[in-house]
Design a protein around this motif. Structure first.
Motif, mmCIF file in Angstrom:
data_model
loop_
_atom_site.group_PDB
_atom_site.id
_atom_site.type_symbol
_atom_site.label_atom_id
_atom_site.label_comp_id
_atom_site.label_asym_id
_atom_site.label_seq_id
_atom_site.Cartn_x
_atom_site.Cartn_y
_atom_site.Cartn_z
ATOM 1 N N PRO A 11 0.672 -12.003 -3.628
ATOM 2 C CA PRO A 11 0.244 -11.109 -4.702
ATOM 3 C C PRO A 11 -0.471 -9.866 -4.188
ATOM 4 C CG PRO A 11 -0.377 -13.370 -5.201
ATOM 5 C CD PRO A 11 0.156 -13.347 -3.798
ATOM 6 N N ILE A 14 1.341 -6.273 -3.797
ATOM 7 C CA ILE A 14 1.653 -5.382 -4.909
ATOM 8 C C ILE A 14 0.405 -4.588 -5.248
ATOM 9 C CG2 ILE A 14 2.338 -5.278 -7.326
ATOM 10 C CD1 ILE A 14 3.879 -7.892 -6.775
ATOM 11 N N PRO A 16 -1.558 -1.922 -7.596
ATOM 12 C CA PRO A 16 -1.481 -1.288 -8.910
ATOM 13 C C PRO A 16 -1.286 0.219 -8.841
ATOM 14 C CG PRO A 16 -3.350 -2.805 -8.815
ATOM 15 C CD PRO A 16 -2.767 -2.702 -7.423
ATOM 16 N N LEU A 19 2.355 1.450 -8.994
ATOM 17 C CA LEU A 19 3.182 1.095 -10.138
ATOM 18 C C LEU A 19 3.318 2.268 -11.103
ATOM 19 C CD1 LEU A 19 1.655 -2.398 -10.978
ATOM 20 C CD2 LEU A 19 3.714 -1.924 -9.657
ATOM 21 N N PRO A 52 4.837 -6.475 -12.901
ATOM 22 C CA PRO A 52 3.492 -6.087 -12.447
ATOM 23 C C PRO A 52 2.845 -4.962 -13.254
ATOM 24 C CG PRO A 52 4.854 -6.571 -10.556
ATOM 25 C CD PRO A 52 5.772 -6.587 -11.772
ATOM 26 N N GLU A 56 -0.555 -5.458 -15.335
ATOM 27 C CA GLU A 56 -1.701 -4.588 -15.045
ATOM 28 C C GLU A 56 -2.285 -4.011 -16.337
ATOM 29 O OE1 GLU A 56 -2.969 -0.553 -12.623
ATOM 30 O OE2 GLU A 56 -0.854 -1.048 -12.822
ATOM 31 N N VAL A 84 1.794 -10.534 -8.917
ATOM 32 C CA VAL A 84 1.311 -9.280 -9.483
ATOM 33 C C VAL A 84 0.038 -8.936 -8.717
ATOM 34 C CG1 VAL A 84 2.357 -9.692 -11.751
ATOM 35 C CG2 VAL A 84 0.019 -10.423 -11.334
ATOM 36 N N ALA A 85 -0.537 -7.792 -8.955
ATOM 37 C CA ALA A 85 -1.717 -7.382 -8.206
ATOM 38 C C ALA A 85 -2.852 -8.391 -8.376
ATOM 39 C CB ALA A 85 -2.175 -6.001 -8.663
ATOM 40 N N THR A 88 -0.979 -14.473 -9.296
ATOM 41 C CA THR A 88 0.407 -14.846 -9.559
ATOM 42 C C THR A 88 0.527 -15.295 -11.010
ATOM 43 O OG1 THR A 88 0.744 -15.517 -7.282
ATOM 44 C CG2 THR A 88 2.259 -16.432 -8.888
#
Length: 159
Positions: A11, A14, A16, A19, A52, A56, A84-85, A88
């Motif tokens: 995680p 990734i 943020p 994105l 993600p 977020e 995801v940031a 999980t």
């Protein structure tokens, strides 16, 4: 962003800041919930890439999303865990009894949000109408009914 076979994606990989913002609209929180709480318009059908940014947005405004559910036919990939940031998200996949045009997000101790998933290839004008309708507290339509309504068939407004 795929992990080598047999390994989990981390995680932390990734970020943020990298994105693109999620295209998301939500019902006002003061209204009673409807069949959907709003709409999400992903840019592609690649859920590991698209999720993600959505998570977020919810993590910042609503609470940490820990689980999601969707219809199996809606996404080409159906991983059980989605990095995801910072954490999980666990995924549950259904083949029946779940609206194929919706995604359900769960935040521990907060509740759930069901969103219409506007198909990625939808034109801008149609997507705008769908997102506005999904956030309209006066409409009580399911995700599938909202899509059918936009395509020209007019389902009852009290679904």
């Amino acid at each position: 962003m795929n992990a080598p076979t047999g390994q989990r994606a981390s995680p932390e990989r990734i970020r943020p800041s990298s994105l693109r913002p999620a295209r998301l609209t939500l019902r006002p929180p003061t209204f009673p919930p409807g069949p959907v709480s709003g709409a999400w318009w992903p840019r592609s059908d690649d859920l590991p890439t698209e999720l993600p940014a959505l998570i977020e947005a919810f993590d910042r405004s609503w609470g940490r999303v820990t689980r999601m559910a969707a219809h199996r036919s809606a996404w080409p990939q159906a991983p059980c865990e989605l990095p995801v940031a910072g954490h999980t998200v666990r995924a549950a996949w259904f083949t029946s009894g779940f609206d194929p045009h919706a995604i359900r997000l769960f935040a521990y101790g907060v509740g759930r949000r069901d969103l219409l998933v506007v198909p990625p290839g939808t034109g801008t004008a149609t997507a705008g109408r769908l997102m506005t309708a999904a956030a309209d507290p006066a409409l009580r339509l399911t995700a599938s009914a909202l899509l059918a309504d936009t395509r020209g068939s007019r389902p009852a407004r009290d679904m």
